[in-house]
Design an enzyme around this catalytic site. Sequence first.
Site, mmCIF file in Angstrom:
data_model
loop_
_atom_site.group_PDB
_atom_site.id
_atom_site.type_symbol
_atom_site.label_atom_id
_atom_site.label_comp_id
_atom_site.label_asym_id
_atom_site.label_seq_id
_atom_site.Cartn_x
_atom_site.Cartn_y
_atom_site.Cartn_z
ATOM 1 N N GLU A 1 42.863 28.498 37.493
ATOM 2 C CA GLU A 1 41.911 29.530 37.944
ATOM 3 C C GLU A 1 41.639 29.427 39.447
ATOM 4 O O GLU A 1 40.499 29.544 39.912
ATOM 5 C CB GLU A 1 40.597 29.433 37.155
ATOM 6 C CG GLU A 1 40.756 29.574 35.654
ATOM 7 C CD GLU A 1 41.051 30.998 35.193
ATOM 8 O OE1 GLU A 1 41.089 31.926 36.050
ATOM 9 O OE2 GLU A 1 41.270 31.187 33.992
ATOM 10 N N GLN B 1 42.053 31.288 41.849
ATOM 11 C CA GLN B 1 41.539 32.446 42.599
ATOM 12 C C GLN B 1 40.047 32.315 42.887
ATOM 13 O O GLN B 1 39.514 33.032 43.728
ATOM 14 C CB GLN B 1 41.829 33.759 41.853
ATOM 15 C CG GLN B 1 40.981 34.010 40.620
ATOM 16 C CD GLN B 1 41.485 33.283 39.386
ATOM 17 O OE1 GLN B 1 42.506 32.622 39.413
ATOM 18 N NE2 GLN B 1 40.768 33.426 38.280
ATOM 19 N N CYS C 1 50.968 47.277 31.835
ATOM 20 C CA CYS C 1 52.099 47.340 32.762
ATOM 21 C C CYS C 1 51.724 48.247 33.937
ATOM 22 O O CYS C 1 50.672 48.883 33.951
ATOM 23 C CB CYS C 1 53.352 47.840 32.058
ATOM 24 S SG CYS C 1 53.278 49.591 31.650
ATOM 25 N N CYS D 1 51.081 51.936 32.862
ATOM 26 C CA CYS D 1 49.903 52.193 32.029
ATOM 27 C C CYS D 1 48.604 51.780 32.715
ATOM 28 O O CYS D 1 47.526 52.143 32.254
ATOM 29 C CB CYS D 1 50.036 51.474 30.684
ATOM 30 S SG CYS D 1 51.441 52.039 29.703
HETATM 31 ZN ZN ZN Z 1 52.537 49.921 29.489
#
Ligand code: ZN
Length: 199
Positions: A95, A97, A183, A186
């Site tokens: 973690e 970040q 993705c 999407c």
């Molecule tokens: Zn997708």
Amino acid sequence: MNAAHPRMRPTHAGWIEVIAGGMFSGKSEELIRRLRRAAIARQTVQAFKPAIDDRYEADAIVSHDERRVPSTPVADVAALRRALAPDTQVIGIDEAQFLGPELVPLAVELAKQGKRVIIAGLDMDYRGEPFEPIPQLMAVAEEVTKTHAVCLVCGAPASHSQRIAAGDGRVLVGAGEAYEPRCRDCFEQPVPAPAEAEP
Ligand code: ZN
């Protein structure tokens, strides 16, 4: 023995590995796998995670599939530096970040000392923007691994973390149910809240 001679270069020369990806992409699993292998190879290992990440327990890195390695919670990079034992050969950080830009010079310094530094973290925030200091760490690393989840909309490899619940901040810590992997196609970039909008 002349350590400066090329053929005398130590076999355990330090370097930096980054494991970067979205939420649910298996970053912690991969970090745990590498740390366990190092421990099996009888290397001294220390693992750290930000104290902010209390999803499962304070003193272990835990993956979504419940694998774990002991870790030290640290409030910031200065605390991580203080907690480092001089003889540690392999350093794992989960973690990352949440640890801020000071992690970059520390990782470089540790690698120069001959240590293997393995850093896992989110490479993008919920807006799809690079999440520092992970991009900077990817630049200085010898090895970068991008992990992918599965897009919950279409099943393609997912690199984005879609926020599906309202909240403040770049990441809702401990709120995995507030995100789902998507993705690039999407992923729907969030509309900035009024406070975040350009004037
Ligand atoms: Zn997708």
